[in-house]
Design an enzyme around this catalytic site. Structure first.
Site, mmCIF file in Angstrom:
data_model
loop_
_atom_site.group_PDB
_atom_site.id
_atom_site.type_symbol
_atom_site.label_atom_id
_atom_site.label_comp_id
_atom_site.label_asym_id
_atom_site.label_seq_id
_atom_site.Cartn_x
_atom_site.Cartn_y
_atom_site.Cartn_z
ATOM 1 N N SER A 17 0.835 -1.186 0.000
ATOM 2 C CA SER A 17 0.000 0.000 0.000
ATOM 3 C C SER A 17 0.872 1.239 0.000
ATOM 4 C CB SER A 17 -0.924 0.011 1.223
ATOM 5 O OG SER A 17 -0.163 0.007 2.419
ATOM 6 N N GLY A 18 0.340 2.317 -0.539
ATOM 7 C CA GLY A 18 1.058 3.571 -0.606
ATOM 8 C C GLY A 18 0.149 4.716 -0.226
ATOM 9 N N GLY A 19 0.572 5.930 -0.586
ATOM 10 C CA GLY A 19 -0.150 7.105 -0.158
ATOM 11 C C GLY A 19 -1.501 7.280 -0.809
ATOM 12 N N ASP A 241 9.897 9.670 -15.933
ATOM 13 C CA ASP A 241 10.042 9.412 -14.495
ATOM 14 C C ASP A 241 10.863 8.150 -14.262
ATOM 15 O OD1 ASP A 241 9.702 10.066 -11.829
ATOM 16 O OD2 ASP A 241 7.852 8.923 -11.623
#
Length: 377
Positions: A17-19, A241
Site C-alpha cells: 500500500s502507498g499514499g 520518471d
C-alpha cells in the site's frame, strides 16, 4: 479487509500500500490468470491527479508489448474506486536487486529469498525527490475497505475503461492545477550530521559496490533497460520518471520498466503539464526537464545516467538541501568523477554515465541503442 471481487477480478491478498492506494494480487475470473490490481482511494480521499495518471498509464501501455515493459490489461472504476490491472511482477526494485549478494539471490525454490517489492511503485514518489525503494508489504490501508468485506460480492457500480476514471476525477475535482512552490513541500531537508555518516559509510562500501557478480548484474540490467527505452522511444514515448523504484527485476532476472503515469508522446509537449507544472522526480530530472522545455528521448537517457551514477557510487551526482539548490547544480555544476569516488569502479561504465549526464542533450548519447552498444563493449 479488502473487497472480495472488483469487477471480474477476485482479490487474493494485499501486496502493498502507498499514499494513494493499495495493490492486490488478484485472479482474472475470465482467464484464471494472476494479475496485480491497484485500487485508489475514493470519495473525499480520492487523489484526482493519481486517477488521471492511472487512465493515462493504461492508454499509454495498452497497445505496447515488450518483454522489458510492464503490460497493462484493464482500467476502470469499481463503486467509486479507480483501479488499474496489470501484469503481476513479483520481484525486487533495481536497487534492492543489486544490493543482494549471490547467496541471497535465490531460495531453494528458485525465487528471490529477499522480501518481494510491491508490484506497483507508489504514485506519490513521482512528485518528490525523497525517492525510496520501499518494500513494505501490507500495513495499514490508506483508506477503509472494511465495509466491502462485510457485503456479498457485487458487480454494481463497476465501469471499465479510462474514460470512467477520468470522469470520476473530473467529478471530484477541477482539472489538474498546480504551483511550482508545491514541490518544496515534499522535499526532505538532509541532516548534515547524517550526511557525514552516510558519506563515511559510502567510502567503506565502494569495495562492496564493485563485486564482480554485482557488476555483472548491473550491466545486464542496464542493457535490458536500454532495450525497454529503445522500444518505447521507437513508439514515440518519453517515460519522464525513470528511477530505480520504477525498474523491477523478477526471479528470472528479467527487467521490467514500470509506472508510465507520467509518460508523454513525443508529438505532445512533453516538458510541462497543460497548466505549466513540472512533472518527474527531482533527483532524476534532466536540465531540459527542469527548465520546462519540450522533451525527447534524451531526457530519459539523462535519468538513466543518474541511475548508473548512483549504482556505481552509492550517492547521487547532485545533492542539496532544497529543490532550487539541487536544480542549480544540475544546470550549472559538473558531477564529481565516478572514479574519484569509486577508485576501482568500471572505467567504461563510468564513461557511459558521465556522457549520459551532459547538460546539453546534443552532447549525450542520442539513442538508447547507442547506450546499449557502449555498455556492451
Amino acid at each position: 479487509m479488502p473487497p472480495k471481487l472488483i469487477g471480474p477480478y477476485r482479490v487474493m491478498e494485499t501486496l502493498g500500500s502507498g499514499g494513494v492506494g493499495t495493490v492486490y494480487r488478484a485472479l482474472d475470473r475470465r482467464t484464471n490468470d494472476p494479475v496485480a490490481l491497484k485500487l485508489l482511494s475514493a470519495g473525499p480521499a480520492l487523489d484526482t491527479r493519481a486517477a488521471r495518471r492511472l487512465a493515462r498509464e493504461y492508454e499509454t501501455l495498452a497497445d505496447l508489448a515488450h518483454p522489458n515493459v510492464v503490460r497493462v490489461f484493464d482500467v476502470g472504476v469499481f463503486q467509486g474506486y479507480p483501479y488499474l490491472v496489470m501484469e503481476l511482477i513479483e520481484g525486487l526494485t533495481l536497487r534492492n536487486y543489486l544490493d543482494l549478494r549471490g547467496a541471497e539471490l535465490l531460495s531453494p525454490s528458485g525465487s528471490f529469498s529477499s522480501p518481494r517489492a510491491r508490484a506497483l511503485p507508489d504514485d506519490s514518489e513521482s512528485w518528490g525527490d525523497n525517492e525510496e525503494d520501499s518494500d513494505d508489504e501490507g500495513g495499514a490501508l490508506p483508506f477503509n475497505l472494511a465495509a466491502f468485506s462485510e457485503e456479498e460480492p457485487s458487480e454494481v457500480g463497476f465501469e471499465a475503461g479510462p474514460a470512467s476514471v477520468r470522469a470520476l476525477a473530473d467529478a471530484a475535482d477541477e482539472p489538474d492545477t498546480g504551483d511550482p512552490e508545491d514541490f518544496d513541500a515534499g522535499y526532505e531537508v538532509p541532516d548534515p550530521k547524517v550526511q557525514l555518516v552516510e558519506r563515511r559509510i559510502q567510502e567503506a562500501r565502494t569495495e562492496d559496490l564493485n563485486r564482480p557478480e554485482r557488476m555483472g548484474r548491473l550491466k545486464d540490467a542496464m542493457l535490458q533497460v536500454c532495450e525497454a527505452l529503445a522500444y518505447i522511444h521507437g513508439h514515440g514515448l518519453v517515460h519522464r520518471d525513470l528511477k530505480p523504484s520504477n525498474i523491477m527485476v523478477d526471479e528470472d532476472r528479467q527487467v521490467r520498466l514500470m509506472d508510465f503515469g507520467l509518460a508523454k508522446f513525443l508529438a505532445d509537449d512533453a516538458g510541462l503539464t497543460a497548466d505549466g507544472r513540472m512533472v518527474g522526480t527531482f533527483r532524476y530530472m534532466s536540465p531540459e526537464q527542469i527548465l520546462g522545455e519540450p522533451l525527447d528521448a534524451r531526457a530519459d537517457l539523462y535519468s538513466l545516467g543518474v541511475i548508473l551514477y548512483e549504482l556505481m557510487t552509492g550517492r547521487p551526482p547532485f545533492d542539496a538541501k532544497t529543490p532550487g539548490s539541487l536544480w542549480q547544480q544540475v544546470l550549472e555544476v559538473e558531477p564529481a568523477p565516478i572514479l574519484g569516488i569509486n577508485l576501482k569502479g568500471d572505467p567504461q561504465l563510468a564513461r557511459v554515465a558521465h556522457k549520459l549526464l551532459r547538460k546539453e542533450p546534443d552532447d549525450r548519447f542520442q539513442t538508447a541503442e547507442e547506450v546499449y552498444e557502449a555498455l556492451a563493449e
